[in-house]
Design an enzyme around this catalytic site. Structure first.
Site, PDB file in Angstrom:
ATOM      1  N   HIS A  71       9.933   2.975   6.775  1.00 29.72           N
ATOM      2  CA  HIS A  71       9.820   3.304   4.997  1.00 29.72           C
ATOM      3  C   HIS A  71      10.776   4.284   4.931  1.00 29.72           C
ATOM      4  O   HIS A  71      10.273   5.363   5.710  1.00 29.72           O
ATOM      5  CB  HIS A  71       8.323   3.492   4.762  1.00 29.72           C
ATOM      6  CG  HIS A  71       7.413   2.352   5.119  1.00 29.72           C
ATOM      7  ND1 HIS A  71       7.351   0.980   4.610  1.00 29.72           N
ATOM      8  CD2 HIS A  71       6.529   2.279   5.690  1.00 29.72           C
ATOM      9  CE1 HIS A  71       6.646   0.399   4.876  1.00 29.72           C
ATOM     10  NE2 HIS A  71       5.859   0.999   5.952  1.00 29.72           N
ATOM     11  N   ASN A 104       0.869  -1.090   0.013  1.00 24.80           N
ATOM     12  CA  ASN A 104      -0.072  -0.020  -0.006  1.00 24.80           C
ATOM     13  C   ASN A 104       0.668   1.185  -0.106  1.00 24.80           C
ATOM     14  O   ASN A 104       0.458   2.255  -0.810  1.00 24.80           O
ATOM     15  CB  ASN A 104      -1.052   0.108   1.212  1.00 24.80           C
ATOM     16  CG  ASN A 104      -2.229  -1.055   1.033  1.00 24.80           C
ATOM     17  OD1 ASN A 104      -2.622  -1.378   0.143  1.00 24.80           O
ATOM     18  ND2 ASN A 104      -2.494  -1.490   2.362  1.00 24.80           N
TER      19      ASN A 104
END
EC number: 1.4.1.21
Length: 267
Positions: free
Chosen positions: A219, A189
């Site tokens: 991330h 996602n």
């Protein structure tokens, strides 16, 4: 003005957190309906405000102005298509599922609907969107997860990779988000959101690392463009569901607030 009626598809960690925020009160918004597999199961639940209708995925759009998609990715189309064909807004958290159903963008355009992709567990989408108004040369996203956070990914099974045997940071995958779509459906996602904000799922680069040294999903996004070079990193704290960061539900709540707020900050 009448409040915007909000529907929520799914009542797990994200859906219940968004419902609670709406029940406590968000200006200009009203919790109208929640779609679940078994609507009868929730008939006795108590609420601070007016009781929302519990209904099915297919019937949800009829009761709402905007639908928050917080259901399993397997039922994404069951949520999205009726909403968009009804000319409603769809707030998407499963950006990876949107990549596998790109024709729905055309459905939204044909019927006057709109797809809004929440930032979810990633940061910096405003900056990437702004840079994309000029020329972006490259976008690289590097995801590091504890090995157990990657367990069950089809890519690992296909390549016979045992993440439980990994003892140090190990690069599992490097390619485009589109290439990763089938192999890492539960880990895609954030990468797809970054790709959609920037240069698309084919030109963006995604690295996935299994790292026993991290306890959170990490991330990092690196962007080179004609307007700026920048890098951003986020370390997400898990919610009650260890596969979902707390900030994911908060991003949906923030996106809903923006719909009716007298002041909006960010692009």
């Amino acid at each position: 003005m009448h409040p915007l009626k909000v529907g929520i598809a799914g009542f797990g960690a994200i859906g219940s957190a968004v419902a609670q925020a709406l029940d406590r009160g968000l200006p200009g918004l009203e919790l109208a309906a929640i779609a679940v597999r078994d609507p009868q199961r929730y008939q006795d639940r108590t609420w601070q405000g007016p009781r929302p209708l519990f209904t099915t995925l297919g019937a949800l759009a009829a009761h709402c102005d905007i639908v928050v998609e917080a259901a399993p990715a397997q039922v994404f189309r069951e949520v999205a298509e009726p909403t968009l064909r009804a000319g409603k807004k769809l707030l998407v958290l499963s950006a990876g599922a949107l990549l596998r159903n790109e024709d729905l963008i055309g459905v939204a355009q044909a019927h006057g609907g709109q797809i809004l992709v929440a930032s979810g567990a990633i940061l910096g989408l405003d900056a990437i969107t702004a840079a994309a108004q000029g020329e972006i040369h490259s976008v690289t996203m590097i995801t590091r997860k504890p090995p157990r956070g990657l367990s069950g990914a089809p890519y690992l099974e296909q390549h016979r990779i045992d993440v439980n045997a990994i003892t140090g940071p190990t690069l599992i995958f490097r390619g485009s988000p589109r290439e990763a779509a089938e192999g890492f459906p539960a880990n895609l996602n954030v990468a797809v959101s970054v790709a959609l904000a920037g240069i698309g799922p084919d030109r963006s680069t995604l690295e996935i690392w299994a790292d026993p040294g991290v306890t959170r999903n990490v991330h990092r996004v690196e962007v080179e463009s004609d307007s700026a070079s920048f890098a951003m990193e986020i370390r997400n704290i898990p919610s009650e569901n260890p596969k979902t960061g707390r900030i994911t539900a908060l991003s949906a709540i923030a996106a809903l607030r923006k719909l009716t707020a007298p002041l909006r900050v960010g692009t």
